[in-house]
Design an enzyme around this catalytic site. Structure first.
Site, mmCIF file in Angstrom:
data_model
loop_
_atom_site.group_PDB
_atom_site.id
_atom_site.type_symbol
_atom_site.label_atom_id
_atom_site.label_comp_id
_atom_site.label_asym_id
_atom_site.label_seq_id
_atom_site.Cartn_x
_atom_site.Cartn_y
_atom_site.Cartn_z
ATOM 1 N N TYR A 159 0.836 -1.200 0.000
ATOM 2 C CA TYR A 159 0.000 0.000 0.000
ATOM 3 C C TYR A 159 0.871 1.249 0.000
ATOM 4 C CZ TYR A 159 -3.751 3.247 0.826
ATOM 5 O OH TYR A 159 -4.634 4.277 0.680
ATOM 6 N N PHE A 201 -7.583 21.942 -24.270
ATOM 7 C CA PHE A 201 -7.865 20.516 -24.365
ATOM 8 C C PHE A 201 -9.074 20.255 -23.475
ATOM 9 C CE2 PHE A 201 -7.758 16.050 -23.321
ATOM 10 C CZ PHE A 201 -7.877 15.557 -24.598
ATOM 11 N N THR A 202 -9.895 19.296 -23.882
ATOM 12 C CA THR A 202 -11.214 19.082 -23.256
ATOM 13 C C THR A 202 -11.142 18.942 -21.729
ATOM 14 O OG1 THR A 202 -10.934 16.733 -23.753
ATOM 15 C CG2 THR A 202 -12.180 18.043 -25.342
ATOM 16 N N ASP A 256 1.692 20.788 -20.031
ATOM 17 C CA ASP A 256 0.944 19.567 -20.345
ATOM 18 C C ASP A 256 1.852 18.750 -21.260
ATOM 19 O OD1 ASP A 256 -0.542 17.525 -21.367
ATOM 20 O OD2 ASP A 256 -2.353 18.715 -21.714
ATOM 21 N N LYS A 269 -0.038 8.153 -23.286
ATOM 22 C CA LYS A 269 0.334 8.498 -24.672
ATOM 23 C C LYS A 269 1.839 8.236 -24.843
ATOM 24 C CE LYS A 269 -3.649 10.949 -24.153
ATOM 25 N NZ LYS A 269 -4.432 10.905 -22.920
ATOM 26 N N ARG A 288 -13.249 15.733 -33.563
ATOM 27 C CA ARG A 288 -12.582 16.819 -32.844
ATOM 28 C C ARG A 288 -13.060 18.119 -33.461
ATOM 29 N NH1 ARG A 288 -10.039 14.715 -28.111
ATOM 30 N NH2 ARG A 288 -12.249 15.020 -27.851
ATOM 31 N N PHE A 291 -18.808 14.976 -25.802
ATOM 32 C CA PHE A 291 -18.419 14.144 -26.939
ATOM 33 C C PHE A 291 -18.299 12.666 -26.580
ATOM 34 C CE2 PHE A 291 -14.030 13.602 -25.556
ATOM 35 C CZ PHE A 291 -13.868 14.695 -24.711
HETATM 36 O O1 PLI Z 1 -6.948 10.923 -20.785
HETATM 37 P P1 PLI Z 1 -6.093 11.396 -19.635
HETATM 38 O O2 PLI Z 1 -6.911 11.781 -18.489
HETATM 39 O O3 PLI Z 1 -5.010 10.443 -19.284
HETATM 40 O O4 PLI Z 1 -5.303 12.703 -20.160
HETATM 41 C C1 PLI Z 1 -5.947 13.895 -20.452
HETATM 42 C C2 PLI Z 1 -5.226 14.640 -21.515
HETATM 43 C C3 PLI Z 1 -4.562 15.788 -21.193
HETATM 44 N N1 PLI Z 1 -3.894 16.500 -22.137
HETATM 45 C C4 PLI Z 1 -3.844 16.103 -23.427
HETATM 46 C C5 PLI Z 1 -3.114 16.943 -24.411
HETATM 47 C C6 PLI Z 1 -4.500 14.954 -23.831
HETATM 48 O O5 PLI Z 1 -4.429 14.578 -25.102
HETATM 49 C C7 PLI Z 1 -5.236 14.193 -22.861
HETATM 50 C C8 PLI Z 1 -5.991 13.062 -23.222
HETATM 51 N N2 PLI Z 1 -6.220 12.786 -24.487
HETATM 52 C C9 PLI Z 1 -6.981 11.825 -24.995
HETATM 53 C C10 PLI Z 1 -7.793 10.890 -24.157
HETATM 54 C C11 PLI Z 1 -7.043 11.724 -26.434
HETATM 55 O O6 PLI Z 1 -7.722 10.825 -26.961
HETATM 56 O O7 PLI Z 1 -6.388 12.545 -27.084
#
Ligand code: PLI
Length: 461
Positions: free
Chosen positions: A76, A128-129, A219, A262, A386, A453
């Site tokens: 933990y 970003f969303t 970011d 990513k 998008r 979306f």
């Molecule tokens: O999906 P998260 O919560 O791990 O990350 C959010 C996020 C933050 N900043 C940027 C630039 C992103 O591209 C992002 C997540 N992007 C997704 C899910 C995408 O499909 O692009």
């Protein structure tokens, strides 16, 4: 061995394990997309042939990462994997403190809560969303200070992720520096089409931030991809490694949020990093409330181990060259078919310009949403809207935000698909493009309040 012959970007790996893909019939797909309310997020993955919805959490892990998963220390508190992960963040990104979170938005939530006060304004290189929503939920207002070229899909400018320094200065002067908790700098800019920011521009932003005493939040979701574009196109960086450029980018910022799903090649995970002790102290307190203890932040020990190894792999020149090489291979095939795509080609996907492909569908009838559904119908290829659906509504007026960019993103997972898959995708886009005149738009029949979306439903006109 022989000089002067250009070599292509072949993958620096071979395939050790495979996962079968299944084709569906057009009859099946007509039913599936209707049942999904014409929203590709609501399709079941078993009904998708080639999945280009996102590059998030969809990468293939390496043998080393899988081996790391077996070394999970699932204590933990104080898991050994946390310390490996912390060391990787410090070595490759250079930030002093790190707190793991379940994914990027977990880090955005914590940092927005800590830094933003009601009535604040947060400048950034395009929204970003999830990032903007967390800023708003914390009482702030996002302000887009990206250069104008970023909103023009046809502009060939190489660094469309750059910040317009005049726009930034005007905002700071008009609102007052005490109303700007930080400047949000994304590497690369997702919603602009995966476009990089230059180091020159980031250095200028840093200078301005210092003049006004404002922090920079990075970011860094796709920082290695941004670094590769700098290496390819920015004078003075041709001979630097991607790893060196990544370190330099990070060194110009104070805090970072990361979706490790990513660049960092894991299926789940993220983090918040900071160089400031007080922000770290506060974040390590809040993380316990929302994510988990500061040495696991909602992740299993094995996830942190995979992330530590993924971070190291993500900044290797060979890896990133092949990754972006594959994206650009698809882009070039579409350019050869005369399909309108966002230029220059981005790093994590190819973005179809739905406004130019379906000029007869008005933005209120969701051209990009429509185009994504048509592509799925044609071939079972899943992509993502998008455009206006992703842009949501204005917080104050409640009206749709009307983004200039109305795009369909063909997002390429890392190390997952082959060149032959890219060919199939290109051929399907070409088929949809040739039959575009018959395509009709959509109307929205269900709209969730936040990040609509993901779950909105539509009906064919
Ligand atoms: O999906 P998260 O919560 O791990 O990350 C959010 C996020 C933050 N900043 C940027 C630039 C992103 O591209 C992002 C997540 N992007 C997704 C899910 C995408 O499909 O692009």
């Amino acid at each position: 061995m022989y000089k002067n012959n250009k070599r292509s970007w072949a993958e620096p790996f071979k395939i050790k394990m495979v996962e079968p893909l299944f084709m569906t019939t057009i009859k099946d797909r007509l039913r599936y997309i209707e049942e999904a309310g014409y929203n590709t997020f609501l399709l079941r993955s078993k009904d998708v042939y080639i999945d280009l919805l996102t590059d998030s959490g969809t990468s293939a892990m390496s043998d080393r990462q899988w081996a790391g998963m077996m070394l999970g220390d699932e204590a933990y508190a104080g898991s050994e994997n946390f310390y490996h992960f912390e060391a990787a963040v410090q070595k490759f990104y250079g930030y002093k403190h790190v707190i793991p979170t379940h994914q990027g938005r977990g880090a955005e939530h914590l940092l927005s809560r800590i830094l933003i006060k009601k009535g604040d304004f947060i400048p950034g290189n395009m929204y970003f969303t999830t990032t903007r929503l967390h800023q708003e939920l914390a009482g702030g207002t996002f302000v887009d200070v990206i250069i104008d070229e970023a909103h023009d899909p046809e502009s060939e400018f190489k660094f469309k992720g750059n910040i317009d320094l005049q726009k930034l200065k005007d905002l700071i002067e008009s609102k007052g520096a005490d109303k700007i908790p930080y400047i949000c700098v994304a590497t690369t800019v997702n919603m602009a089409g995966g476009q990089p920011i230059s180091l020159q521009n980031l250095k200028e932003v840093r200078q301005m931030a210092d003049v006004y005493g404002i922090d920079i939040v990075h970011d860094m979701t796709r920082v290695a991809e941004n670094a590769y574009m700098i290496q390819q196109h920015e004078t003075g960086y041709e001979k630097k490694s991607v790893a060196e450029i990544v370190r330099e980018i990070c060194s110009l910022t104070d805090h970072a949020t990361m979706s490790a799903k990513k660049d960092a090649l894991v299926n789940i995970g993220g983090f918040l990093a900071t160089n400031k002790d007080d922000v770290y102290t506060e974040a390590s307190n809040w993380v316990v409330v929302y994510e988990g203890l500061h040495t696991y932040g909602g992740l299993a020990g094995r996830d942190m181990e995979a992330m530590a190894i993924g971070i190291a792999e993500s900044v290797q020149d060979d890896h990133i060259r092949a990754r972006i090489g594959q994206v650009h291979y698809l882009g070039q095939r579409l350019i050869d078919f005369n399909v309108p795509v966002v230029m220059p080609l981005g790093t994590h996907g190819i973005f179809l310009d739905a406004k130019r492909i379906l000029p007869h569908v008005s933005q209120e009838n969701y051209p990009a949403q429509t185009l994504a559904a048509e592509l799925y119908l044609d071939s079972g290829v899943r992509s993502m809207e998008r455009g206006i659906v992703s842009a949501g509504r204005n917080e104050v007026t409640g009206k749709h935000n009307y983004p200039k960019l109305e795009l369909v993103r063909l997002t390429i997972p890392r190390r997952v698909y082959t060149q032959a898959h890219m060919d199939v995708v290109a051929e399907s886009v070409q088929a949809v493009y040739e039959n575009r005149a018959a395509v009709k738009g959509l109307e929205m029949v269900y709209e969730p309040k936040y990040l609509r979306f993901f779950q909105a439903r539509f009906r064919k006109l």
